[in-house]
Design an enzyme around this catalytic site. Structure first.
Site, PDB file in Angstrom:
ATOM      1  CG  ASN B 136      -1.727  -1.202   1.410  1.00 36.13           C
ATOM      2  OD1 ASN B 136      -2.216  -1.754   0.433  1.00 36.13           O
ATOM      3  ND2 ASN B 136      -1.911  -1.646   2.646  1.00 36.13           N
ATOM      4  CG  HIS B 147      11.592   2.971   5.663  1.00 38.22           C
ATOM      5  ND1 HIS B 147      12.749   3.422   6.251  1.00 38.22           N
ATOM      6  CD2 HIS B 147      11.945   1.893   4.920  1.00 38.22           C
ATOM      7  CE1 HIS B 147      13.754   2.636   5.884  1.00 38.22           C
ATOM      8  NE2 HIS B 147      13.291   1.708   5.077  1.00 38.22           N
ATOM      9  CG  HIS B 149       6.444  -0.482   4.706  1.00 37.56           C
ATOM     10  ND1 HIS B 149       6.251   0.880   4.613  1.00 37.56           N
ATOM     11  CD2 HIS B 149       5.316  -0.980   5.272  1.00 37.56           C
ATOM     12  CE1 HIS B 149       5.069   1.198   5.106  1.00 37.56           C
ATOM     13  NE2 HIS B 149       4.463   0.089   5.513  1.00 37.56           N
ATOM     14  CD  GLN B 151       0.747  -4.302   5.736  1.00 34.71           C
ATOM     15  OE1 GLN B 151       0.215  -4.990   6.591  1.00 34.71           O
ATOM     16  NE2 GLN B 151       0.214  -3.183   5.289  1.00 34.71           N
TER      17      GLN B 151
END
Lengths: 331, 331
Positions: B136, B147, B149, B151
């Protein structure tokens, strides 16, 4: 390639997607006080509605995703079809500052009759197989026009979400000889902790399986397939449930509470749907007073909703909002 | 009632919903420059990661929707289960200002290997049947931690959206003896007007049936069921496609372009999936530079997406953004 309203088949999801690029072209410079959903005041700037009195008004969307006039879908590498459907706008009242919460029970009863009338009328056309009345309310769900209104989409097929719910209801009906939603409602009544409104004919509750934190369903307690099958007292119960739920929503944080509300009834394809149970589902975008629930990876890509709260807690919050549905505004 | 992570069955939709009310309780007052996804700098405020060097880091989400430690689902009026799954965070790089668009091809190749490694590792646990890596990106989709990233959600069932796509792929494979997505990709290549990137092994395109205006899919051209079945050159092609698409997204309006990206591979339930075809789908929330596409009545309640633009136009916009994937930042 034509930009006329057309459907394309999405082979991976097994569903139709509608394209209508003409919808971006709307240019119009009305005066600042202009309300396209209010009655016409200045004939130089006609609104969507003529002068005069009305309680609820319905007209066809001028920039529709679907239209019965659609012709000639473009050739493509997937199957395409002209988007033969109907998109209507339902203006709930003449009063631009009203909302479902402030309308009288009589007025909401009339609105339920209008939804029923449009469902029958649109559903009687041979092209139409499903009629979905809904309301998008609030800037948080993309609505910038605050005059109280909803929409009706009439589809030439049963769209995926109602299709899925009907499939589940049909299977349960075959196996158990009763309605799936009626069975769930009986359990919600017996449990009681998530019920928001109840009378002899209608109920409102935070469903035990809510996907949105403040999700609420409204339904007749007994299974009724569509609006026009409601008894007058069931319809009145639904009107009272509608007003109760929306007043509680607005009372929760003392401000207008946004939501998507949709009414699911039986398809209009002429088949029998003894398992269909008319009901409304409210999907509010907030999870707390200052935080939206964003639909992200697991919801949109996985299809599994993750809810940070439990329905019992949210039901309690709504139960604690005191409202009186007798305090109605009359026009 | 227990607030531990648990699933409840949604009888009308026929799907599980996850509840984890402990997730709201996160309280923590770090210094303003604190980045929980950066390496630990001040031991008084440890981040999720130790000091030291890493390229890509993976750790378990501290406030997960699902955990293998889940026990004791509450009794309810619908079926419930402990939410036995895994939610991981994948930190794409140590550099807080980077993004997929700025990472090197080598780094993105490594990220694809990490997704493959986690899919195998999580999928090997008997509880896990499906592994979904996603990102997302952007405040518009609810992400406040910038930052870079993503999931990974590892589910104890195949969730509804991948289940639906696999069902469509399985039917096509049975009837035609070939892969549904491979067939669509061959048609996209032959047509050509929506292709954004292509090499010997990988392709990126705006799908002919895009539901979101700037939707893009990335896939190996030949059907490959999961990350670990990719050849090194296919994987490198996907890395180049990833960088090309995200650079074009950022270049479109010269600003960081938000999206939801998800990778769909074969389930990890031990069954055979000759019809599964690994691919990524990007769902960007914008429909023009200043307008979001809100999911409202027809999308969320009907399940039919209405797209105000046609995929050919949006593909042309992305094709016209010149990018060079050789201009990479090395760390």
């Amino acid at each position: 390639m034509s930009a006329n309203p057309h459907f394309r088949w999405h082979p991976l999801r097994g569903e139709w997607v509608a394209y209508a690029s003409h919808r971006q072209g709307r240019t119009f410079l009305p005066p600042p006080e202009y309300n396209p959903l209010g009655p016409t005041v200045d004939p130089a700037f006609p609104t969507e509605l003529p002068e005069g009195k009305y309680d609820v008004a319905v007209f066809e969307n001028r920039f529709p995703s679907m239209t019965l006039a659609a012709r000639d879908a473009p050739a493509s590498i997937v199957e395409t079809l002209p988007a033969k459907g109907v998109c209507e706008v339902v203006v709930f009242t003449r009063d631009a500052r009203a909302s479902i919460a402030t309308l009288s029970i009589d007025h909401l009863d009339l609105l339920l009759q209008v939804w029923g009338d449009r469902t029958r009328e649109l559903g009687s056309r041979p092209e139409i197989e499903y009629v979905l009345p809904f309301e998008n309310k609030g800037v948080e769900v993309g609505v910038t026009l605050h005059h109280p209104h909803g929409q009706i989409y009439a589809y030439p097929f049963v769209p995926p979400v109602p299709a899925r719910m009907l499939e589940q209801q049909a299977r349960f009906y075959r196996e158990k000889g009763k309605g799936l939603l009626a069975d769930l409602i009986a359990r919600e009544i017996a449990d009681g902790q998530r019920v928001i409104y109840q009378d002899d004919g209608a109920i409102a509750f935070v469903p035990v399986c809510a996907r949105y934190p403040y999700e609420v369903w409204i339904a007749p307690i007994e299974p009724v397939a569509t609006f026009e099958d409601l008894s007058p007292s069931q319809r009145r119960g639904l009107a009272r449930a509608l007003k109760t739920v929306t007043l509680k929503y607005d009372g929760l944080w003392n401000r207008s509470f946004p939501y998507l509300m949709a009414w699911f009834s039986a398809p209009t394809d002429g088949k029998a749907y003894p398992h269909a149970h008319l009901h409304a589902q409210f999907y509010p975008p907030y999870r707390t007073s200052d935080r939206l629930k964003y639909l992200a990876g697991t919801e949109l890509a996985g299809g599994m909703f993750a809810n940070d709260s439990i329905p019992e807690e949210k039901a309690r919050e709504l139960q604690e909002v005191a409202v009186s549905i007798e305090e109605t505004v009359h026009f």
